[in-house]
Scaffold this motif. Structure first.
Motif, mmCIF file in Angstrom:
data_model
loop_
_atom_site.group_PDB
_atom_site.id
_atom_site.type_symbol
_atom_site.label_atom_id
_atom_site.label_comp_id
_atom_site.label_asym_id
_atom_site.label_seq_id
_atom_site.Cartn_x
_atom_site.Cartn_y
_atom_site.Cartn_z
ATOM 1 N N VAL A 133 -7.311 1.705 0.885
ATOM 2 C CA VAL A 133 -7.449 2.871 0.152
ATOM 3 C C VAL A 133 -8.621 3.567 0.433
ATOM 4 O O VAL A 133 -8.655 4.914 0.473
ATOM 5 N N ALA A 178 -2.359 11.047 -0.261
ATOM 6 C CA ALA A 178 -1.345 10.102 -0.533
ATOM 7 C C ALA A 178 -1.009 10.259 -1.902
ATOM 8 O O ALA A 178 -1.849 10.978 -2.890
ATOM 9 N N THR A 179 0.187 9.929 -2.336
ATOM 10 C CA THR A 179 0.737 10.080 -3.733
ATOM 11 C C THR A 179 1.137 8.608 -3.994
ATOM 12 O O THR A 179 1.165 7.720 -3.383
ATOM 13 N N GLY A 180 1.418 8.449 -5.425
ATOM 14 C CA GLY A 180 2.039 7.175 -5.860
ATOM 15 C C GLY A 180 3.354 7.088 -6.664
ATOM 16 O O GLY A 180 3.864 8.263 -6.860
ATOM 17 N N VAL A 181 3.571 6.089 -6.827
ATOM 18 C CA VAL A 181 4.758 5.837 -7.951
ATOM 19 C C VAL A 181 4.295 5.047 -9.107
ATOM 20 O O VAL A 181 3.445 4.193 -9.063
ATOM 21 N N PRO A 241 -7.654 -2.522 -5.424
ATOM 22 C CA PRO A 241 -7.240 -1.271 -5.384
ATOM 23 C C PRO A 241 -5.875 -1.028 -4.851
ATOM 24 O O PRO A 241 -5.298 -1.824 -4.131
ATOM 25 N N GLY A 242 -5.419 0.076 -5.144
ATOM 26 C CA GLY A 242 -3.847 0.279 -4.619
ATOM 27 C C GLY A 242 -2.851 0.118 -5.740
ATOM 28 O O GLY A 242 -1.720 0.564 -5.743
ATOM 29 N N SER A 243 -3.239 -0.707 -6.990
ATOM 30 C CA SER A 243 -2.245 -0.523 -7.881
ATOM 31 C C SER A 243 -3.035 -0.615 -9.386
ATOM 32 O O SER A 243 -4.373 -1.259 -9.487
ATOM 33 N N VAL A 244 -2.725 -0.095 -10.336
ATOM 34 C CA VAL A 244 -3.448 0.329 -11.491
ATOM 35 C C VAL A 244 -2.347 -0.099 -12.511
ATOM 36 O O VAL A 244 -1.369 0.426 -12.714
ATOM 37 N N HIS A 264 1.130 1.651 -11.669
ATOM 38 C CA HIS A 264 0.989 2.651 -10.703
ATOM 39 C C HIS A 264 0.538 2.127 -9.384
ATOM 40 O O HIS A 264 -0.531 1.495 -9.162
ATOM 41 N N ALA A 265 1.498 2.481 -8.234
ATOM 42 C CA ALA A 265 0.949 1.872 -6.836
ATOM 43 C C ALA A 265 0.801 3.065 -6.011
ATOM 44 O O ALA A 265 1.609 4.187 -6.182
ATOM 45 N N LEU A 266 -0.117 3.080 -5.216
ATOM 46 C CA LEU A 266 -0.520 4.076 -4.319
ATOM 47 C C LEU A 266 0.182 4.077 -2.889
ATOM 48 O O LEU A 266 0.510 2.934 -2.542
ATOM 49 N N VAL A 313 3.437 4.824 -2.036
ATOM 50 C CA VAL A 313 4.486 4.171 -2.179
ATOM 51 C C VAL A 313 5.699 5.531 -2.016
ATOM 52 O O VAL A 313 5.695 6.099 -2.846
#
Lengths: 128, 118, 207
Positions: free
Chosen positions: C92, C103-106, C131-134, C148-150, C152
């Motif tokens: 991250v 970067a965007t996320g989904v 980090p990388g997933s909330v 929410h994953a960064l 992807v």
């Protein structure tokens, strides 16, 4: 002797890095745009302060700051929780389009995955 | 160079890494486009950054009760951060503060969306 | 005084005393001593007193824990967590400072295997600490975790994130669940993920 020099240089580098980070975080707190962005940035600022106090303790052998660190790490999250509780109807930024299907807190009728209350573009509308 | 010196320098390196993580997080906070991605940037100084700094402090302090206190700090941090980040993330998601377009991945890849209708 | 009388008397005394768990007492005393930063008789007694007061004045509801702690599983869980933490933090950090597009996320759903709220919570906590997933939402009833994953962009990457979270949950179960094999049975897992609820992925793009 050399150790002392290394320590001195590293001390200044750590301090400088933390100062720059805090400044950048303050910029994000200032420009927002939403309350939640500011909350996230404030949380980061709290961790930067924790790091700075820890670095101060380690570099100047001032172990009296440790209780401060404990209280910060205990209560640091309360602010963000409190704000997040009441921000469900955040109007800090005007939504670009009306949101007809805003999901109330606690309701989940729209299925587990509906981007609840999200601003949907035509593409999104078609696929959800 | 004695063991004490080595531990001191190791502690300094941990502090340095923690500070670097803080800087990366601050840059991420400024560059990332929306709330939830910014939260990813904020997670790492809160978790690994603080843990590294605590480790650095412990390596330089080396007194039993100080280390106990530091373990407490890490523990409190690990226990409280998910609560805060979850609340903020949920509020952001529910108020639609993620970037505007929501598209199914399947459509972008030209794959079939095999999800049941619901 | 007969033996039965004495027993009744003792039970009466026991009922009068508030139910204080010795582990809670020990833990709170340890925290108190650590907060003071020095171990002496005064701190120890003060800690015991405060712990007793806290436990009596603010009683917690009883939680029925159906857990079995396996030291090896716990070790794997913690070790892997630390490795994941470092790796994801570096990733991250690189994403946030690398030149080029941001970067965007989904936002995605996934189905957890366990019904136990405590283990679900533990899984969600560990997922959101890396980090990388909330974690956005966790519905204990339907076992749906929304996160929410960064960074992807494709369906394949989303599936990889799901796989990672499921592996995390499997490690939690192997460390603490009394019978992990029954929950992690692949047949049940497939039924669970296909039948019980839809798993969807929505991406979001930078404007």
């Amino acid at each position: 002797m050399t150790i002392d020099l290394v320590e001195l240089v590293l001390t200044w580098i750590v301090g400088g890095l933390l100062a720059v980070s805090a400044t950048l975080t303050l910029i994000r707190i200032t420009i927002g745009p939403s309350v939640l962005d500011r909350v996230v940035a404030t949380d980061v600022l709290v961790s930067i302060v924790i790091c700075a106090l820890g670095a101060y303790a380690a570099l100047s052998d001032a172990w009296t700051t440790l209780p401060l660190l404990i209280s910060l790490s205990l209560v640091g999250f309360l602010g963000s929780v409190a704000v997040a509780r009441f921000v469900a109807r955040d109007r800090d930024t005007p939504a670009p389009e009306p949101v007809p299907d805003r999901l109330e807190v606690g309701e989940r009728d729209a299925g587990p995955q509906a981007p609840a209350g999200g601003r949907r573009t035509p593409e999104g509308e078609g696929s959800v | 160079m004695t063991v004490v010196d080595v531990l001191d320098v190791l502690g300094l390196v941990c502090l340095l890494l923690g500070a670097l993580l803080c800087l990366a997080a601050a840059i991420g906070l400024l560059r990332f486009p929306d709330l939830l991605t910014r939260m990813h940037a904020g997670t790492k100084p809160q978790v690994l950054g603080v843990l590294l700094v605590i480790l650095g402090v412990g390596l330089r302090s080396r007194s039993g009760l100080d280390i106990g206190m530091l373990v407490l700090i890490g523990l409190f941090q690990l226990l409280t951060i998910p609560a805060g980040s979850h609340m903020v993330g949920r509020a952001g998601f529910r108020t639609g503060q993620i970037a505007p377009a929501h598209i199914h991945l399947g459509q972008r890849d030209g794959e079939v969306d095999d999800r049941p209708e619901g | 005084m007969t033996g039965a009388d004495r027993q009744r008397g003792r039970r009466g005394v026991r009922r009068l005393l508030p139910p204080v768990s010795p582990w809670g007492l020990l833990w709170l005393t340890v925290v108190w001593v650590l907060l003071w930063g020095s171990l002496n008789v005064l701190n120890l007694l003060g800690g015991l007193l405060v712990a007793l007061l806290v436990l009596v004045l603010f009683p917690l509801p009883r939680v029925d824990l159906h857990l079995r702690v396996r030291p090896l599983g716990l070790l794997v869980l913690l070790g892997r967590f630390l490795v994941d933490l470092v790796r994801a933090s570096v990733e991250v950090a690189w994403l946030s400072v690398r030149p080029g597009p941001v970067a965007t996320g989904v936002v995605m759903d996934l189905q957890l295997a366990t019904d136990d709220p405590l283990l679900q919570t533990l899984t969600a906590e560990m997922v959101s600490l890396v980090p990388g997933s909330v974690v956005v939402e966790l519905d204990p009833g339907s076992r749906v975790l929304t996160l929410h994953a960064l960074n992807v962009r494709t369906r394949h990457q989303a599936e990889q994130v799901r796989h990672k979270v499921r592996a995390q949950e499997a490690r939690v179960l192997r460390a603490l669940h009394p019978d992990p094999a029954s929950v992690l049975d692949p047949r049940r897992h497939r039924n669970g993920s296909r039948g019980a609820g839809p798993e969807t992925t929505t991406t979001q793009e930078a404007p």
